[in-house]
Enzyme design. Sequence first.
Site, PDB file in Angstrom:
ATOM      1  N   GLU B  48       0.621  -0.899   0.108  1.00  0.00           N
ATOM      2  CA  GLU B  48       0.181  -0.156   0.008  1.00  0.00           C
ATOM      3  C   GLU B  48       0.387   1.268   0.243  1.00  0.00           C
ATOM      4  O   GLU B  48       1.954   1.391   0.681  1.00  0.00           O
ATOM      5  CB  GLU B  48      -0.704   0.248   1.294  1.00  0.00           C
ATOM      6  CG  GLU B  48      -2.162  -1.065   1.063  1.00  0.00           C
ATOM      7  CD  GLU B  48      -2.749  -0.469   2.695  1.00  0.00           C
ATOM      8  OE1 GLU B  48      -2.516   0.806   3.281  1.00  0.00           O
ATOM      9  OE2 GLU B  48      -3.321  -1.493   2.963  1.00  0.00           O
ATOM     10  N   ASP B  59      -6.066   8.043  10.487  1.00  0.00           N
ATOM     11  CA  ASP B  59      -5.098   7.567  11.041  1.00  0.00           C
ATOM     12  C   ASP B  59      -4.290   8.066  12.768  1.00  0.00           C
ATOM     13  O   ASP B  59      -5.395   8.842  12.914  1.00  0.00           O
ATOM     14  CB  ASP B  59      -4.113   8.650  10.128  1.00  0.00           C
ATOM     15  CG  ASP B  59      -4.075   7.390   8.356  1.00  0.00           C
ATOM     16  OD1 ASP B  59      -4.456   6.600   8.665  1.00  0.00           O
ATOM     17  OD2 ASP B  59      -3.573   8.643   7.619  1.00  0.00           O
TER      18      ASP B  59
END
Lengths: 399, 269
Positions: B48, B59
Site C-alpha cells: 500500500e 489515522d
Amino acid sequence: MSKVYPDNNGRFGSFGGKFVPETLMYALEELEKSLTEAWEDSTFVEEYKHTLAEYAGRPTPLTYAERLTQKLGGAKIYLKREDLLHTGAHKLNNAVGQALLAKRMGKSKIVAETGAGQHGVATATVCARLGLECKVFMGEEDMRRQELNVFRMELLGAEVVPAVSGSKTLKDATNEAIRYWVANVEDTFYLIGSVVGPHPYPKMVRDFQRIIGDETKEQLQDKEGTLPDAAAACVGGGSNAIGMFYPFLEDEVELFGAEAAGKGISTKKHAATITKGTKGVIHGSLTYLIQDENGQIIEPYSISAGLDYPGIGPEHAYLAESGRVAYEGVTDKEALEALSLLTRAEGILPAIESAHALHLAFKKAKEMKEGQTIVICLSGRGDKDVNSIKEAMEKESKS
Amino acid sequence: MTRMSVNEAAKKAEYPLFIPFIMAGDPDPSTTIELVLRMEEAGAHIVELGIPYSDPLADGPVLQRSAKRALQQGMSLMRAMQLVPEMRKRGLTIPVIIFTYYNPVFQMGVKTFLDKVKENEADGVLIPDLPYEESQELTVTAKENGLANISLVAPTSSTRIEKIANKAEGFLYCVSSLGVTGTRESFSEEAYTFIKNVNLSSKVPVAVGFGISKPEHVENLQGVCNGVIVGSAIMKKVEERLSEFSQEEKMKQNALQEIKSFVSSLISS
C-alpha cells in the site's frame, strides 16, 4: 426552493453525504433512525421544547434597534437575541436537542469539539444538567484565545482536551473529536456544534436550530404584522444562519450570510469558504472548502475563533449555488466597526462572530427603503471576546 | 517476472498474505522507493502506497506525523503515483495499491485519478473515507480499468458485512478493532470472533489491519484470516531512524536493512 432536502442519501443537491471511515457508518445509520423516531415521539418533542423554555430561556426577544435604525436611515433593524439565551449563544438550542437524543439512545458519554468555546460551554452545560460524561476537544491556540470558556467548561465538569495538530484551532479539534469517536463509538455520542459533518448531522442540527427562524417569524408578525424583507446571519459552519434562514426559504425574504473575510479576501488570511473556496470533502461532507490544488486543506484565518473554519455546512453550499442566499465576506476590521456601532447605539455587546452579520446587515439596511424591515441573528454575546476586541483595538489605534 | 493483479497476488499468497503500508515521501521520495523494494524482498505480496493528507481522519498519531513530514517534502497524490514507475524500473513486481483520502481524488476527478493509477503502473486503490454508499462511481470505473477498489469492514459493520464482502475485490480489509491506525498490545476475543465471521462471509482473502506490530499478532491470526496489513509499526521504525536517513549512504542502507529485518521477523514467525 423545495424544503425536502436533504434527500435519502443525505445530499443537498450535490452537497452533503457521508464520507467517513467504515467504523462510523453504523453509528450514523443508528443516529438517523433514532432521530426520525425521536421527532415522531411527542414526549421527546415536548421535553426538547420544555427544556428550551424552562431552562434555556426561550423564546429569546426580538429587539427593535430604534437608535441604530435612525442612525442608518434605511430599513427598520430587528435583532434576534440569541445572546440572551442561557450560556450566551444560540449553540444551546442544538446542544439541548442532541444531548436529549443521546440520552434517549442510551449513550452516557458525550464528545464534542469547540472553536470559540461557545459550543463547548453549551455542551458541558447540558451534560451537567442531564448527568452525562463530557469530553470537549479544543485547539490549543483556541484554548489560549478563549481561556475563560475553558475554565467555564471545567467548572461544569467537562474535560477539555487540547488538539495539538495542524493550526491548533477548530479544524484540528474536529479531527481529534472524530478520531476519538471512531475509537469509542459504541458508548459515545458525538455532539457536533454546527450544520457540518456527515449526514444526518447537518439536517439534525438545522432542525434543532430552526427555532430561531420560527420564533422570529412569529414575533415579527406580532410586531409588524408581516414577514421581514430581509434577514442576515454570520456563517462559520453556519448553524445560527441556517436556523434563521430555513423557515424563510420559501418566503419572499432576502437572505444574507456573512462569512469571515479576515484581513481581506484578496489576502491569504481569511475564512471566506463560499467566496473563495472550492468543492471538496471535509469532516465527512461534500461542500465548499478552502484548499490547495492538490486537495490539501488550508488553515483558515479570522479574528473570531468561531468563524475560522475551512469548510461550511453543505446546505449553505447548496443555497449559495442555487442563489437563494447571498453570501459575502466581512473583514475583521468591518466586523469590529459594526460591533462598536451596536454597542454604543444600543448598549448590546455582540460576539465578534455576530458582528460580521451586523456589518453586512447595516450595509443592506442603508440600501433598503424606509419602512422595510431587516432581521439580524445576534448569535451570541461578546463577553468572551473582550480580550480579543481590546487587543485588536489597541493594535488599530497604534497603526 | 510478470506483474500480477491484486486478485491474483492475494489468492496466491500463503499465510500470511502480507501487505505493508509505506507513506510516500517520508522521509523523502527516493527512500520511499527503496523502502517499497525492501518490502518485496522481505516477502510482501502487495504494497500500500500511502498518500499524505492534511486531515487524515482514520489515522493515528504515527501516520499523522509521517504524513506531515511527507507534505513538508512537497508530496502530493500525483507525485506519489509517479514514484511507482520508478519502482517498476528498479524491479518491483508486486501489486501497488494507492491509499488516499477522498478529497485529493475528488480534486483530480475520479476518472482522471483512475487513469493515472493505471498509467503509473499501480494496481488498485483504497480510500478509507469513501464508504460503500459513496463509492459506486469509483468501484465501477476502477473495474473498467482492471483496478481493484479495496473495501473495508469494521467491528461495527455487523449488518453491513455481507453487502460489503459481496462486492469486495482483491482482498477484504478487516479493521481489527475500533479506533484509528496504530499499534495495539493485543486483540480481544471479540476481535477474533469478528474476524472469523468476516472470513466466512468473504469470497476474497481477508487481511487484518490496525494494530499489527508483533510476530505474535501474526502468529495468533493464523487460521483466522488470510493475512495482515502493517502500517504504523513500519512507519514508526522510519520515524525512529530519521537522522540516519539524512546521513551518508551507508547509514541509510543500514536503516533500510533494519526495517527490512523487522518486517521479515513479523512474517516469518
